[in-house]
Design an enzyme around this catalytic site. Structure first.
Site, PDB file in Angstrom:
ATOM      1  N   SER A  93      49.872  21.998   2.584  1.00 47.16           N
ATOM      2  CA  SER A  93      49.843  23.212   1.777  1.00 47.16           C
ATOM      3  C   SER A  93      50.959  24.134   2.239  1.00 47.16           C
ATOM      4  CB  SER A  93      48.487  23.918   1.933  1.00 47.16           C
ATOM      5  OG  SER A  93      48.413  25.056   1.110  1.00 47.16           O
ATOM      6  N   HIS A 107      53.872  28.395  -4.247  1.00 46.45           N
ATOM      7  CA  HIS A 107      52.759  27.740  -3.555  1.00 46.45           C
ATOM      8  C   HIS A 107      52.724  26.285  -3.992  1.00 46.45           C
ATOM      9  CE1 HIS A 107      48.562  26.206  -4.128  1.00 46.45           C
ATOM     10  NE2 HIS A 107      48.526  26.443  -2.831  1.00 46.45           N
ATOM     11  N   ASN A 109      50.395  22.501  -2.986  1.00 48.71           N
ATOM     12  CA  ASN A 109      49.371  21.847  -2.189  1.00 48.71           C
ATOM     13  C   ASN A 109      49.143  20.462  -2.747  1.00 48.71           C
ATOM     14  OD1 ASN A 109      46.208  21.160  -2.210  1.00 48.71           O
ATOM     15  ND2 ASN A 109      46.727  22.184  -0.293  1.00 48.71           N
ATOM     16  N   VAL A 110      49.068  19.476  -1.868  1.00 44.77           N
ATOM     17  CA  VAL A 110      48.643  18.127  -2.256  1.00 44.77           C
ATOM     18  C   VAL A 110      47.624  17.659  -1.225  1.00 44.77           C
ATOM     19  CG1 VAL A 110      50.612  17.364  -3.639  1.00 44.77           C
ATOM     20  CG2 VAL A 110      50.736  17.194  -1.158  1.00 44.77           C
ATOM     21  N   HIS A 145      58.524  24.862 -15.257  1.00 42.58           N
ATOM     22  CA  HIS A 145      57.538  24.103 -16.018  1.00 42.58           C
ATOM     23  C   HIS A 145      58.097  22.768 -16.518  1.00 42.58           C
ATOM     24  CE1 HIS A 145      53.800  26.396 -16.297  1.00 42.58           C
ATOM     25  NE2 HIS A 145      54.566  27.437 -16.033  1.00 42.58           N
ATOM     26  N   GLY A 259      37.424  25.528   9.967  1.00 40.05           N
ATOM     27  CA  GLY A 259      38.837  25.258  10.158  1.00 40.05           C
ATOM     28  C   GLY A 259      39.506  26.301  11.042  1.00 40.05           C
TER      29      GLY A 259
END
Length: 301
Positions: A93, A107, A109-110, A145, A259
């Site tokens: 992330s 931003h 995240n995967v 996009h 976490g």
């Protein structure tokens, strides 16, 4: 899933390295500080933060691989059958908070999630990326996009409009009735293509971030700006903080699962301000952000 876990982990570690190197190169001065950490319940990660650069006031890129004996509530709201099950999660992330107000925050995240018995786990992928401008440029939003569409189109023509709509819906501050930015891609609980193709889709999204974001940073980072733009940037950063703390499921999951707090909250900007009942002047560039860019739109067309 030992082989699966190794493949996902190796990809994510390489992705973190690649993105950190590219952001350092773009900044030219600042370097990432790395903290390797372990989690008492299981797993750990490496958090990298770069601060006080001429281009990036702050950027955080985190890798985590964590395990647990029982899923927290934020992960079982849509899958109650998994409540109490053991789980394993991998992810990268990142958030960038540029110094120049004309460069948007970004931003990405995967992630991969597996829960239940090791012999027959329930698994899925998730991720995406989104863009949060302070001053809007149509060519930036269109290019962003189109890069998002190009990343997922090989896996099916329906995915981009579906993931774009999910992003618009997710990154929305319900208490403000306001989008966070111009959106991008968002997907979760994704396993419909089978493991190999679902993993390939996640990689395609991760690999598309730098080609999508890098040219925008290069175009805008030297744009002249003054105190007015800086104060508006700090004000709009407040919306970023509000979303992450109030609505973001990833933040909630990280905190609920025990976490590392410093890593979970490294996405927050270094400086921010709130002004009571502030409104932009009609016809101003600040008002244009609200009137044009904070409206769902088919930017890729």
């Amino acid at each position: 899933m030992p082989t699966v876990s190794t493949d996902v982990r190796n990809y994510l570690l390489e992705l973190q390295d690649l993105i950190c190197a590219a952001l350092e190169k773009e900044d030219g001065v600042a370097r990432f500080r790395e903290d390797a950490w372990t989690r008492s319940e299981g797993g750990g990660g490496r958090s990298r933060v770069m601060a006080e650069g001429p281009v990036f006031e702050k950027a955080g890129v985190g890798f985590s691989h964590v395990t647990g004996a029982s899923l927290p509530p934020s992960a079982t709201a849509h899958r109650p059958e998994l409540a109490g099950q053991p789980w394993e999660a991998f992810g990268v992330s990142l958030v960038t908070h540029p110094r120049n107000p004309y460069v948007p925050t970004s931003h990405m995240n995967v992630r991969f999630f597996s829960a239940g018995p090791a012999a027959s786990p329930t698994w899925w992928f998730g991720g995406g990326f989104d863009l949060t401008p302070y001053y809007g440029f149509e060519d930036d939003a269109v290019a962003w996009h189109r890069a998002a569409r190009a990343a997922v189109s090989p896996f099916g023509d329906s995915l981009y409009p579906r993931f774009k709509r999910a992003c618009d819906d997710y990154f929305f501050l319900k208490h403000r009735h306001e989008p966070r930015g111009v959106g991008g891609l968002f997907f979760d609980d994704f396993n419909e293509l089978g493991f190999d193709q679902s993993f390939a889709l996640m990689r395609a999204v991760g690999d598309a971030f730098l080609p999508a974001y890098g040219p925008i940073v290069a175009r805008r980072k030297s744009t002249p700006s003054g105190e007015r733009e800086r104060q508006f940037q700090l004000y709009r950063r407040g919306r970023y903080v509000e979303f992450n703390l109030v609505w973001d499921r990833g933040t909630h999951f990280g905190l609920q699962s025990g976490g590392r707090t410093e890593s979970i909250l490294m996405s927050l900007p270094p400086l921010v301000r709130w002004d009571y009942d502030w409104k932009p002047q009609p016809g101003s560039e600040e008002a244009r952000l609200y009137d044009v860019f904070l409206k769902p739109r088919n930017w890729a067309e």
